[in-house]
Design a protein around this motif. Structure first.
Motif, PDB file in Angstrom:
ATOM      1  N   GLU A 197       0.652  -0.934   0.371  1.00  0.00           N
ATOM      2  CA  GLU A 197       0.586   0.268   0.105  1.00  0.00           C
ATOM      3  C   GLU A 197       0.973   1.372   0.152  1.00  0.00           C
ATOM      4  O   GLU A 197       0.308   1.845  -0.790  1.00  0.00           O
ATOM      5  CB  GLU A 197      -1.047   0.101   1.036  1.00  0.00           C
ATOM      6  CG  GLU A 197      -2.043   0.541   0.995  1.00  0.00           C
ATOM      7  CD  GLU A 197      -2.745   1.029   2.123  1.00  0.00           C
ATOM      8  OE1 GLU A 197      -4.057   1.497   2.483  1.00  0.00           O
ATOM      9  OE2 GLU A 197      -2.418   0.149   3.296  1.00  0.00           O
ATOM     10  N   GLY A 256      -6.846   0.716  -8.415  1.00  0.00           N
ATOM     11  CA  GLY A 256      -7.044   0.068  -7.071  1.00  0.00           C
ATOM     12  C   GLY A 256      -5.631   1.720  -6.493  1.00  0.00           C
ATOM     13  O   GLY A 256      -5.788   1.369  -5.352  1.00  0.00           O
ATOM     14  N   LEU A 314      -7.672   4.064  -4.997  1.00  0.00           N
ATOM     15  CA  LEU A 314      -8.057   3.341  -3.722  1.00  0.00           C
ATOM     16  C   LEU A 314      -6.877   3.036  -2.710  1.00  0.00           C
ATOM     17  O   LEU A 314      -7.033   3.477  -2.097  1.00  0.00           O
ATOM     18  CB  LEU A 314      -8.501   2.161  -3.857  1.00  0.00           C
ATOM     19  CG  LEU A 314      -9.704   1.750  -4.454  1.00  0.00           C
ATOM     20  CD1 LEU A 314     -10.665   0.077  -5.093  1.00  0.00           C
ATOM     21  CD2 LEU A 314     -11.103   2.159  -3.454  1.00  0.00           C
ATOM     22  N   ALA A 315      -5.599   2.991  -3.217  1.00  0.00           N
ATOM     23  CA  ALA A 315      -4.560   2.205  -1.775  1.00  0.00           C
ATOM     24  C   ALA A 315      -4.402   3.984  -1.895  1.00  0.00           C
ATOM     25  O   ALA A 315      -3.658   4.676  -0.912  1.00  0.00           O
ATOM     26  CB  ALA A 315      -4.048   1.553  -2.822  1.00  0.00           C
ATOM     27  N   GLN A 317      -9.049   3.834   1.685  1.00  0.00           N
ATOM     28  CA  GLN A 317     -10.474   4.234   1.748  1.00  0.00           C
ATOM     29  C   GLN A 317     -11.118   3.144   0.751  1.00  0.00           C
ATOM     30  O   GLN A 317     -11.186   3.562  -0.270  1.00  0.00           O
ATOM     31  CB  GLN A 317     -11.180   5.014   1.568  1.00  0.00           C
ATOM     32  CG  GLN A 317     -10.878   6.384   2.517  1.00  0.00           C
ATOM     33  CD  GLN A 317     -12.171   7.621   2.324  1.00  0.00           C
ATOM     34  OE1 GLN A 317     -12.823   8.431   1.845  1.00  0.00           O
ATOM     35  NE2 GLN A 317     -11.921   8.319   3.541  1.00  0.00           N
ATOM     36  N   TYR A 318     -11.331   1.759   1.553  1.00  0.00           N
ATOM     37  CA  TYR A 318     -11.944   0.669   0.460  1.00  0.00           C
ATOM     38  C   TYR A 318     -13.525   0.546   0.686  1.00  0.00           C
ATOM     39  O   TYR A 318     -13.810   1.414   1.327  1.00  0.00           O
ATOM     40  CB  TYR A 318     -11.261  -0.765   0.853  1.00  0.00           C
ATOM     41  CG  TYR A 318      -9.818  -0.350   0.484  1.00  0.00           C
ATOM     42  CD1 TYR A 318      -9.096  -0.768  -0.587  1.00  0.00           C
ATOM     43  CD2 TYR A 318      -8.916   0.187   1.777  1.00  0.00           C
ATOM     44  CE1 TYR A 318      -7.550  -0.771  -0.991  1.00  0.00           C
ATOM     45  CE2 TYR A 318      -7.444   0.119   1.761  1.00  0.00           C
ATOM     46  CZ  TYR A 318      -6.715   0.373  -0.198  1.00  0.00           C
ATOM     47  OH  TYR A 318      -5.542   0.043   0.393  1.00  0.00           O
ATOM     48  N   GLY A 319     -14.265  -0.534  -0.440  1.00  0.00           N
ATOM     49  CA  GLY A 319     -15.244  -0.681  -0.561  1.00  0.00           C
ATOM     50  C   GLY A 319     -15.641  -0.466   0.983  1.00  0.00           C
ATOM     51  O   GLY A 319     -16.977  -0.048   1.124  1.00  0.00           O
ATOM     52  N   SER A 320     -15.124  -1.741   1.817  1.00  0.00           N
ATOM     53  CA  SER A 320     -15.861  -2.305   2.483  1.00  0.00           C
ATOM     54  C   SER A 320     -15.979  -1.845   3.951  1.00  0.00           C
ATOM     55  O   SER A 320     -16.479  -1.198   4.743  1.00  0.00           O
ATOM     56  CB  SER A 320     -15.061  -3.449   3.224  1.00  0.00           C
ATOM     57  OG  SER A 320     -13.987  -3.259   3.475  1.00  0.00           O
ATOM     58  N   GLN A 321     -14.696  -0.322   3.680  1.00  0.00           N
ATOM     59  CA  GLN A 321     -14.444   0.816   4.960  1.00  0.00           C
ATOM     60  C   GLN A 321     -15.837   2.080   4.106  1.00  0.00           C
ATOM     61  O   GLN A 321     -16.529   2.456   5.181  1.00  0.00           O
ATOM     62  CB  GLN A 321     -14.009   1.196   4.838  1.00  0.00           C
ATOM     63  CG  GLN A 321     -12.133   0.461   5.458  1.00  0.00           C
ATOM     64  CD  GLN A 321     -11.316   1.185   4.791  1.00  0.00           C
ATOM     65  OE1 GLN A 321     -10.200   1.917   3.851  1.00  0.00           O
ATOM     66  NE2 GLN A 321     -10.225   0.339   5.576  1.00  0.00           N
ATOM     67  N   GLY A 373     -12.758  -5.397   0.793  1.00  0.00           N
ATOM     68  CA  GLY A 373     -12.026  -4.966   1.575  1.00  0.00           C
ATOM     69  C   GLY A 373     -10.797  -4.010   1.351  1.00  0.00           C
ATOM     70  O   GLY A 373     -10.067  -4.322  -0.235  1.00  0.00           O
ATOM     71  N   ARG A 374      -9.768  -4.342   2.103  1.00  0.00           N
ATOM     72  CA  ARG A 374      -8.629  -3.872   1.860  1.00  0.00           C
ATOM     73  C   ARG A 374      -7.167  -4.685   1.775  1.00  0.00           C
ATOM     74  O   ARG A 374      -6.874  -5.231  -0.036  1.00  0.00           O
ATOM     75  CB  ARG A 374      -7.704  -2.888   3.121  1.00  0.00           C
ATOM     76  CG  ARG A 374      -5.984  -2.631   3.170  1.00  0.00           C
ATOM     77  CD  ARG A 374      -5.662  -2.196   4.176  1.00  0.00           C
ATOM     78  NE  ARG A 374      -4.160  -1.925   4.080  1.00  0.00           N
ATOM     79  CZ  ARG A 374      -3.453  -3.202   4.411  1.00  0.00           C
ATOM     80  NH1 ARG A 374      -3.469  -3.692   6.093  1.00  0.00           N
ATOM     81  NH2 ARG A 374      -1.777  -2.482   4.642  1.00  0.00           N
ATOM     82  N   SER A 413      -9.058  -6.135  -1.892  1.00  0.00           N
ATOM     83  CA  SER A 413      -8.801  -5.157  -3.422  1.00  0.00           C
ATOM     84  C   SER A 413      -7.205  -5.459  -4.138  1.00  0.00           C
ATOM     85  O   SER A 413      -6.404  -4.953  -5.083  1.00  0.00           O
ATOM     86  CB  SER A 413      -9.227  -3.433  -2.409  1.00  0.00           C
ATOM     87  OG  SER A 413     -10.471  -3.520  -2.527  1.00  0.00           O
TER      88      SER A 413
END
Length: 199
Positions: free
Chosen positions: A50, A114, A117-118, A122-126, A139-140, A143
Motif C-alpha cells: 500500500e 486500485g 483506492l490505495a 478508503q476501500y469499499g468495505s470501509q 476490503g483492503r 482490493s
C-alpha cells in the motif's frame, strides 16, 4: 504496401510491450507472496504494498504522461501495421491489437482504480453502511489481491503480443525462404533446358 515485420512499426510495438513488462516485473516481489506463496501473507506485506502504491500514485505528473505516451506509441505501431494489411498482418497484428486493447482496459479498469483506492486509503468495505454491504464489497486485502491479479493478467497479455509478433516474423521469414528456393529451382530448370537445347 503492408509494413514488414522488421519495420519501424514492429519496433513501436515491441519496445513499449517490453517497457510495460519491465514495470510489471518491478511489482513482482509484492505480487508473488499475495498470489502464489503457500505461506500466509503477513499484514505487514500489505502495508508495504500500500505504501508503494501510494508513492507511485503521488509521483510527479511527468511520470504518468510518459507512461501514456508509451501506451500511445504501441497503439500507433499496431494501427500503422494494419494500414493496407496483408493476410499475415490481419492474423498476427489484428490479434495483437485485440490483446493490446485488453491490456489497456485492464490498466484503466483495475490498475488505475486500485492505485486511487490505495492512495486514498478508503476501500469499499470501509465505506459500507451495513454489515451486508461489507460482505459484498471488497476490503483492503481483497482490493490489493485484485490489483496483483490484474498485474499478472496484464503480463500474460503482453507476453501474448510478443509471441504473436515473433510468430509473424517467423512466418514471413519462412515465406521468404520458400520463395527464394522456388526462384532458385526455376533458374536451375531454365539453365538445364537451355543446356539441352544447345546440345
Amino acid at each position: 504496401m503492408a509494413f514488414k515485420s522488421g519495420s519501424f512499426a514492429t519496433f513501436l510495438i515491441v519496445c513499449p510491450t517490453c517497457f510495460f513488462l519491465g514495470i510489471i516485473f518491478s511489482m513482482f516481489p509484492y505480487d508473488y507472496p499475495i498470489l502464489w506463496s503457500t505461506i500466509t501473507t503477513p499484514p505487514s506485506h500489505y502495508d508495504y504494498l500500500e505504501a508503494h502504491l501510494r508513492f507511485l500514485h503521488a509521483s510527479p505528473p511527468l511520470i504518468p504522461r510518459i507512461l501514456h505516451i508509451v501506451i500511445f506509441l504501441g497503439l500507433a505501431g499496431l494501427i500503422t501495421k494494419l494500414y493496407k494489411p496483408s493476410e499475415s498482418n490481419m492474423l498476427f497484428d489484428g490479434a495483437s491489437l485485440v490483446l493490446y486493447m485488453c491490456g489497456v482496459t485492464v490498466y484503466i479498469a483495475n490498475i488505475v482504480k486500485g492505485l486511487r483506492l490505495a492512495s486514498a486509503g478508503q476501500y469499499g468495505s470501509q465505506l459500507a453502511s451495513t454489515p451486508e454491504e461489507r460482505d459484498q464489497i471488497l476490503g483492503r486485502e481483497d482490493s490489493l489481491k485484485v490489483l496483483s491479479a490484474s498485474n499478472t493478467i496484464l503480463a500474460l497479455v503482453l507476453v501474448g503480443i510478443l509471441v504473436l509478433q515473433a510468430g509473424q516474423w517467423y512466418a514471413e521469414r519462412k515465406d521468404a525462404q520458400e520463395i527464394e528456393n522456388l526462384n532458385k529451382g526455376d533458374e536451375s530448370s531454365k539453365k538445364s533446358a537451355s543446356h539441352k537445347k544447345k546440345n
